[in-house]
Design a protein around this motif. Sequence first.
Motif, PDB file in Angstrom:
ATOM      1  N   ASN A   1      38.775  49.130  39.327  1.00 39.43           N
ATOM      2  CA  ASN A   1      37.350  48.810  39.457  1.00 39.43           C
ATOM      3  C   ASN A   1      37.229  47.583  40.364  1.00 39.43           C
ATOM      4  O   ASN A   1      38.237  46.989  40.773  1.00 39.43           O
ATOM      5  CB  ASN A   1      36.685  48.621  38.090  1.00 39.43           C
ATOM      6  CG  ASN A   1      37.258  47.469  37.307  1.00 39.43           C
ATOM      7  OD1 ASN A   1      37.657  46.451  37.870  1.00 39.43           O
ATOM      8  ND2 ASN A   1      37.300  47.605  35.993  1.00 39.43           N
ATOM      9  N   LEU A   2      36.020  47.198  40.701  1.00 42.28           N
ATOM     10  CA  LEU A   2      35.831  46.108  41.663  1.00 42.28           C
ATOM     11  C   LEU A   2      36.427  44.796  41.186  1.00 42.28           C
ATOM     12  O   LEU A   2      37.018  44.051  41.978  1.00 42.28           O
ATOM     13  CB  LEU A   2      34.346  45.928  41.976  1.00 42.28           C
ATOM     14  CG  LEU A   2      33.710  47.000  42.852  1.00 42.28           C
ATOM     15  CD1 LEU A   2      32.237  46.708  43.054  1.00 42.28           C
ATOM     16  CD2 LEU A   2      34.415  47.128  44.171  1.00 42.28           C
ATOM     17  N   GLU A   3      36.301  44.493  39.904  1.00 39.16           N
ATOM     18  CA  GLU A   3      36.835  43.238  39.368  1.00 39.16           C
ATOM     19  C   GLU A   3      38.358  43.215  39.447  1.00 39.16           C
ATOM     20  O   GLU A   3      38.958  42.213  39.845  1.00 39.16           O
ATOM     21  CB  GLU A   3      36.369  43.021  37.924  1.00 39.16           C
ATOM     22  CG  GLU A   3      34.887  42.755  37.766  1.00 39.16           C
ATOM     23  CD  GLU A   3      34.034  44.019  37.816  1.00 39.16           C
ATOM     24  OE1 GLU A   3      34.594  45.131  37.660  1.00 39.16           O
ATOM     25  OE2 GLU A   3      32.824  43.906  38.039  1.00 39.16           O
ATOM     26  N   GLU A   4      38.990  44.323  39.081  1.00 37.73           N
ATOM     27  CA  GLU A   4      40.447  44.407  39.145  1.00 37.73           C
ATOM     28  C   GLU A   4      40.939  44.329  40.585  1.00 37.73           C
ATOM     29  O   GLU A   4      41.911  43.629  40.891  1.00 37.73           O
ATOM     30  CB  GLU A   4      40.934  45.716  38.515  1.00 37.73           C
ATOM     31  CG  GLU A   4      40.742  45.791  37.024  1.00 37.73           C
ATOM     32  CD  GLU A   4      40.996  47.176  36.455  1.00 37.73           C
ATOM     33  OE1 GLU A   4      41.327  47.245  35.254  1.00 37.73           O
ATOM     34  OE2 GLU A   4      40.871  48.187  37.187  1.00 37.73           O
ATOM     35  N   ALA A   5      40.263  45.034  41.488  1.00 46.64           N
ATOM     36  CA  ALA A   5      40.649  45.028  42.897  1.00 46.64           C
ATOM     37  C   ALA A   5      40.490  43.641  43.504  1.00 46.64           C
ATOM     38  O   ALA A   5      41.341  43.195  44.281  1.00 46.64           O
ATOM     39  CB  ALA A   5      39.833  46.051  43.674  1.00 46.64           C
ATOM     40  N   ALA A   6      39.414  42.947  43.151  1.00 46.31           N
ATOM     41  CA  ALA A   6      39.198  41.599  43.676  1.00 46.31           C
ATOM     42  C   ALA A   6      40.315  40.663  43.227  1.00 46.31           C
ATOM     43  O   ALA A   6      40.838  39.878  44.028  1.00 46.31           O
ATOM     44  CB  ALA A   6      37.837  41.075  43.215  1.00 46.31           C
ATOM     45  N   ALA A   7      40.706  40.749  41.970  1.00 47.41           N
ATOM     46  CA  ALA A   7      41.773  39.895  41.457  1.00 47.41           C
ATOM     47  C   ALA A   7      43.124  40.282  42.063  1.00 47.41           C
ATOM     48  O   ALA A   7      43.920  39.415  42.434  1.00 47.41           O
ATOM     49  CB  ALA A   7      41.831  39.988  39.940  1.00 47.41           C
ATOM     50  N   TYR A   8      43.381  41.564  42.185  1.00 45.18           N
ATOM     51  CA  TYR A   8      44.673  42.045  42.674  1.00 45.18           C
ATOM     52  C   TYR A   8      44.872  41.739  44.160  1.00 45.18           C
ATOM     53  O   TYR A   8      45.940  41.300  44.575  1.00 45.18           O
ATOM     54  CB  TYR A   8      44.774  43.552  42.431  1.00 45.18           C
ATOM     55  CG  TYR A   8      46.099  44.169  42.800  1.00 45.18           C
ATOM     56  CD1 TYR A   8      47.221  43.989  42.006  1.00 45.18           C
ATOM     57  CD2 TYR A   8      46.225  44.950  43.940  1.00 45.18           C
ATOM     58  CE1 TYR A   8      48.440  44.562  42.339  1.00 45.18           C
ATOM     59  CE2 TYR A   8      47.439  45.542  44.275  1.00 45.18           C
ATOM     60  CZ  TYR A   8      48.536  45.333  43.477  1.00 45.18           C
ATOM     61  OH  TYR A   8      49.740  45.899  43.818  1.00 45.18           O
ATOM     62  N   PHE A   9      43.844  41.970  44.983  1.00 42.46           N
ATOM     63  CA  PHE A   9      43.971  41.812  46.424  1.00 42.46           C
ATOM     64  C   PHE A   9      43.510  40.445  46.925  1.00 42.46           C
ATOM     65  O   PHE A   9      43.731  40.111  48.086  1.00 42.46           O
ATOM     66  CB  PHE A   9      43.187  42.909  47.149  1.00 42.46           C
ATOM     67  CG  PHE A   9      43.767  44.278  46.966  1.00 42.46           C
ATOM     68  CD1 PHE A   9      44.961  44.632  47.557  1.00 42.46           C
ATOM     69  CD2 PHE A   9      43.107  45.216  46.196  1.00 42.46           C
ATOM     70  CE1 PHE A   9      45.499  45.889  47.383  1.00 42.46           C
ATOM     71  CE2 PHE A   9      43.630  46.481  46.019  1.00 42.46           C
ATOM     72  CZ  PHE A   9      44.841  46.820  46.612  1.00 42.46           C
TER      73      PHE A   9
END
Length: 94
Positions: A43-51
């Motif tokens: 999701n957007l929150e996970e992607a923001a943290a991961y990348f």
Amino acid sequence: MREAVSLPETVRYFKAICSTRSSCEVILVAVNSVPVWEKANLNLEEAAAYFGIGINKLRDMTNENNCPFVLWNGNKRLIKRRAFERFLDSSYSI
């Protein structure tokens, strides 16, 4: 003196229930979660943290028609992790 407690990795969050200021009961809630680096879609929150990219920037990038790394589940926007990694590898700037 309080003891340090190590928590298992599956404990996602805890909830404190206090009847008085000096008496609190802590309830640990275990969640069987998959690590972000093993998920196919984020999701957007996970992607923001991961990348390390802001949510608003991810939202702007995925608003384009025919975006190769977005998957829509109704109104929910998911980022295809591997496709987005390939996109970032081939990009100079975003």
